[in-house]
Design a protein around this motif. Structure first.
Motif, short mmCIF file in Angstrom:
data_model
loop_
_atom_site.label_atom_id
_atom_site.label_comp_id
_atom_site.label_asym_id
_atom_site.label_seq_id
_atom_site.Cartn_x
_atom_site.Cartn_y
_atom_site.Cartn_z
N GLN A 299 -7.77 0.72 0.31
CA GLN A 299 -6.66 0.24 -0.25
C GLN A 299 -6.84 -0.24 -1.45
O GLN A 299 -5.90 -0.13 -2.41
CB GLN A 299 -6.33 -0.79 0.81
N LEU A 300 -7.85 -0.85 -1.96
CA LEU A 300 -8.24 -1.44 -3.30
C LEU A 300 -8.28 -0.42 -4.25
O LEU A 300 -7.75 -0.56 -5.50
CB LEU A 300 -9.63 -2.40 -3.27
N ALA A 301 -8.85 0.84 -3.92
CA ALA A 301 -9.28 1.93 -4.85
C ALA A 301 -7.94 2.42 -5.14
O ALA A 301 -7.47 2.79 -6.12
CB ALA A 301 -10.24 2.76 -4.15
N ASP A 302 -6.90 2.45 -4.06
CA ASP A 302 -5.65 2.92 -4.28
C ASP A 302 -4.78 2.23 -5.28
O ASP A 302 -3.89 2.79 -5.83
CB ASP A 302 -4.75 3.19 -2.92
N LEU A 303 -5.14 0.81 -5.32
CA LEU A 303 -4.33 0.04 -6.37
C LEU A 303 -5.05 0.15 -7.74
O LEU A 303 -4.53 -0.44 -8.75
CB LEU A 303 -4.40 -1.41 -5.75
#
Length: 338
Positions: A299-303
């Motif tokens: 999720q963080l990588a997608d952000l």
């Protein structure tokens, strides 16, 4: 994505020598396991973070105890110090570590900390920006003007010279647009967290940073998360639950003390404390098994997050922390490179 570790222990305890032994053992383990960085904070006059009054001093110990891991201040409170001293101290650490230093700068928030410079508290943001620019210039070998004890004005530069010619710099941000803009406009990296943000507001902050970034090299976004990995998510949460609650209570004690409320007069809204505790356990941390933590990291990588600074010393027993660091490193080896 890169994974590093962050220290910010909430209790200095009676045996600081043992506590520092444990910090160095964890740093050596993280280094041997291939984690990217170790972040060291600055905190004064309270048991919340009281082990860490000067990240450069402990950073020097980490430098000679490790071989490859990045050594980062997370953060230096720049309005509290003359940039000459910051540059001198971190140049020593950079030389000892053969160029592994990075520094995140913060303006500070606690009036009590500013007992070290009370006249700077009201204007700490402006002072912090000025000190940060002087720090970068000094690192590059430039000089700054100062008045000496006998009244002369002189130009001073820093010795020893650091190992690397340019200082890797972060700006610590709670996610406010002002601090995100400061980092982006100055070409600095960004260090933030989920204390005052959810994933949606974090995503907006990262997007604003990317849009406004003006650096020569791509900026990096690092996010601090409380971290404890176990083989089972329920067991991880059971192990972390009580220490995390104590950690959050200690943070609230510091906040009230900073606003002039003595500890004996402090009151806590236990319902709100419980809500915050459950939020961290379930949605704002890396507390769980590898599969759960991988999903959070994705999720963080997608952000657009490049690195997680994993806060590992919030009260979980030392041997459990060491095991968690090993599991974290194993997970990190499975992730795509940042």
């Amino acid at each position: 994505m890169d994974l590093g570790i962050m220290f910010f222990s909430s209790v200095a305890g009676d045996d600081s020598a043992l506590a520092y032994d444990q910090v160095l053992e964890i740093a050596r383990t993280a280094d041997a396991e291939g984690l990217s960085s170790v972040w060291l904070p600055e905190r004064h006059f309270h048991r919340f973070g009281g082990l860490f009054p000067n990240p450069a001093v402990l950073g020097a110990a980490v430098a000679v105890s490790t071989r490859r891991i990045g050594i980062r201040a997370g953060s230096v409170v720049t309005p509290l110090h003359d940039p000459l001293r910051i540059a001198e101290e971190w140049a020593v650490v950079d030389a000892l570590s053969r160029g592994r230093v990075g520094v995140s700068v913060a303006t500070g928030w606690s009036p009590v900390d500013f007992a070290l410079g009370p006249d700077r508290f009201e204007h700490r943001r402006e002072v912090g920006r000025q000190h940060t620019e002087e720090l970068r210039a000094l690192w590059r070998g430039e000089s700054v003007r100062r008045r000496t004890g006998d009244g002369r004005t002189v130009e001073l530069s820093v010795l020893p010279r650091p190992h690397r010619p340019e200082l890797p710099l972060w700006v610590t941000s709670s996610g406010s647009r002002e601090s995100v803009r400061q980092a982006a406009a100055g070409g600095a990296n960004l260090l933030t967290h989920l204390v005052d943000q959810d994933l949606s507001s974090l995503g907006a902050a990262v997007a604003a940073y990317r849009e406004e970034y003006r650096g020569e090299h791509p900026g990096r976004v690092s996010v601090m998360l409380h971290t404890y990995l176990d083989e089972d998510t329920d067991r991880a949460r059971r192990t972390a639950s009580e220490p995390l609650l104590g950690y959050l209570r200690s943070a609230l004690q510091l906040e009230q003390l900073a606003h002039g409320v003595p500890e004996e007069d402090q009151l806590f809204d236990e319902e709100l404390l419980d809500i915050s505790h459950r939020r961290y356990l379930e949605r704002a941390s890396l507390i769980g098994d590898a599969a759960h933590c991988r999903a959070v990291l994705e999720q963080l990588a997608d952000l657009g997050v490049d690195e997680v600074a994993c806060l590992i010393d919030f009260g979980v027993p030392h041997e459990d922390v060491l095991a968690s660091v090993g599991r974290l490193a194993a997970l990190g080896r499975e992730l795509p490179a940042a």
